[in-house]
Write an enzyme that holds these catalytic residues in place. Structure first.
Site, mmCIF file in Angstrom:
data_model
loop_
_atom_site.group_PDB
_atom_site.id
_atom_site.type_symbol
_atom_site.label_atom_id
_atom_site.label_comp_id
_atom_site.label_asym_id
_atom_site.label_seq_id
_atom_site.Cartn_x
_atom_site.Cartn_y
_atom_site.Cartn_z
ATOM 1 N N THR A 165 0.852 -1.189 0.000
ATOM 2 C CA THR A 165 0.000 0.000 0.000
ATOM 3 C C THR A 165 0.891 1.243 0.000
ATOM 4 O O THR A 165 1.781 1.367 0.825
ATOM 5 C CB THR A 165 -0.906 0.007 1.243
ATOM 6 O OG1 THR A 165 -1.762 -1.136 1.204
ATOM 7 C CG2 THR A 165 -1.764 1.263 1.281
ATOM 8 N N GLU A 387 -3.244 -8.721 5.433
ATOM 9 C CA GLU A 387 -2.937 -8.747 6.870
ATOM 10 C C GLU A 387 -3.094 -10.160 7.434
ATOM 11 O O GLU A 387 -3.446 -10.346 8.595
ATOM 12 C CB GLU A 387 -3.844 -7.778 7.637
ATOM 13 C CG GLU A 387 -3.608 -6.331 7.331
ATOM 14 C CD GLU A 387 -2.429 -5.738 8.074
ATOM 15 O OE1 GLU A 387 -2.193 -6.131 9.226
ATOM 16 O OE2 GLU A 387 -1.750 -4.882 7.495
#
Length: 407
Positions: A165, A387
């Protein structure tokens, strides 16, 4: 400072929640469809958040150190209730910041975290770079290498990171690399790559199914040289940890650079998923109360009403798990049953399920871009993947409750 676990936020938390909800309703939601279609970082929205103090180190630090533990979950839920893609653009920097907070010295925290956000007039973002093309869930398989040049007191980084990201557009990159391949995951360390460092470049930018307003790309490291002071935690601490690992002495609580970051962030990611689920549920509830079939609102039908009842129940259950894990982390309670992974697993799966049910309740309308649940459903899909996939969360939980090295 310890606090008693409570599902009743205090006045300060309620004020923050209402403030963020207003920003999400007035600024994020009106821009959501546009930036989803453009698949670009919504810099104007980030700058607006910075001007209001939402996108700032001070704001996230206040929420992070809130002894109740619920400051970050409340913030995440409200921003992602607005839109997940824009929400991730606003909070994506915090993953790199958490990496520095979890692994860095006080001096490193003070030096690098302000540079990750910039100023309201000159907004910056940061990137946490862990995953690799051949190493996603298996962090022990990382190939990015960091070699110490003692003569120059520099670390030389080579490798390719993926799914980062803000990768390539960030001012500050935090990179997890292997310093001793023979030790597997225990031979990792985290490094700060300062702005403008030669050798770091953006690889391909991914065109994604969801969260499309958030920039995701590869990061290529080609003989990237960083000062010795950019090793998070410092070399003395690293050498001690590596020596223990070589001797087979297992440090309490782990010590893996990437996992320390993920463990700290998983409940927050669960809160993001709750925001998406709640937004979709509210659209479906409103639609069911106004849409008529056979002369009455469709919510009068048990089939639809029971769907909504289950949606609300799962959302509230997910929030309970997230808040519990967040409170435990804030009060230094150990995750003896992998409570952090529980919260992320259940919230992520709930977001996928609730958004799918919302599309079903809206029928054909739910499948069109005229209604936001289609976008919410696409956005929710990533929450069982990044995640730590849902499968990895289950593995972590199973190991914690069984005490066995389940594979």
């Amino acid at each position: 400072m310890s606090s008693t676990f409570s599902m009743d936020p205090g006045a300060d938390q309620i004020a923050v929640r209402d403030w963020l909800h207003g920003f999400a309703a007035d600024v994020i939601r009106p821009a959501a469809a546009e930036w989803d279609e453009r698949e670009e970082t919504p810099w104007p929205v980030i700058q607006e958040a910075a001007k209001l103090g939402i996108y700032s180190l001070d704001f996230y630090a206040q929420q992070y150190f809130d002894p109740s533990g619920v400051g970050i979950p409340i913030a995440m839920e409200e921003l992602f209730w607005g839109d997940a893609g824009i929400g991730l653009s606003i909070v994506g920097t915090t993953l790199a910041a958490v990496a520095v907070l979890a692994n860095g010295t006080d001096e490193q925290i003070g030096t690098w975290t302000p540079q990750m956000f910039g100023t309201p007039d000159d907004v910056k973002v940061a990137a946490f770079c862990s995953s690799e093309p051949d190493a996603g869930s298996d962090v022990s398989a990382l190939r990015t290498r960091a070699v110490y040049d003692q003569a120059k007191d520099e670390w030389v980084l080579n490798g390719t990171k993926t799914w980062a990201t803000n990768g390539g557009i960030a001012a500050v990159h935090v990179v997890v690399a292997t310093v001793d391949p023979e030790l597997g995951a225990r031979g990792h360390a985290s490094f700060v790559v300062p702005p403008g460092t030669p050798g770091l470049s953006q690889g391909q930018k991914f065109k994604k199914h969801g969260i499309r307003a958030s920039h995701t790309a590869e990061v290529v490291l080609d003989d990237v040289r960083v000062p010795g002071s950019c090793l998070l935690g410092g070399k003395e601490k690293l050498d001690e940890r590596l020596a223990r690992a070589r001797e087979g002495v297992r440090r309490s609580g782990g010590g893996n650079a990437a996992m320390a970051t993920f463990e700290a962030s998983r409940p927050a990611v669960g809160a993001q998923a709750i925001g998406i689920a709640r937004a979709a549920y509210e659209v479906a509830l409103d639609y069911a109360g106004t849409r008529e079939q056979f002369g009455r609102p469709i919510i009068d039908n048990q089939g639809v009403a029971f769907q909504l009842a289950d949606m609300r129940t799962r959302i509230d259950a997910a929030r309970l798990l997230v808040w519990r894990a967040s409170w435990m982390a804030a009060n230094n309670r150990p995750f003896t049953a992998a409570e952090g992974s529980m919260s992320k697993l259940y919230a992520g799966e709930t977001a996928k399920w609730v958004t799918a049910q919302a599309m079903q309740i809206l029928g054909g309308n739910g499948f069109t871009r005229e209604y936001p649940v289609e976008r919410m459903h696409r956005d929710s899909a990533i929450y069982s993947i990044f995640e730590g996939t849902s499968e990895i969360q289950r593995l972590v939980i199973a190991r914690a409750i069984s005490g066995m090295p389940i594979r």
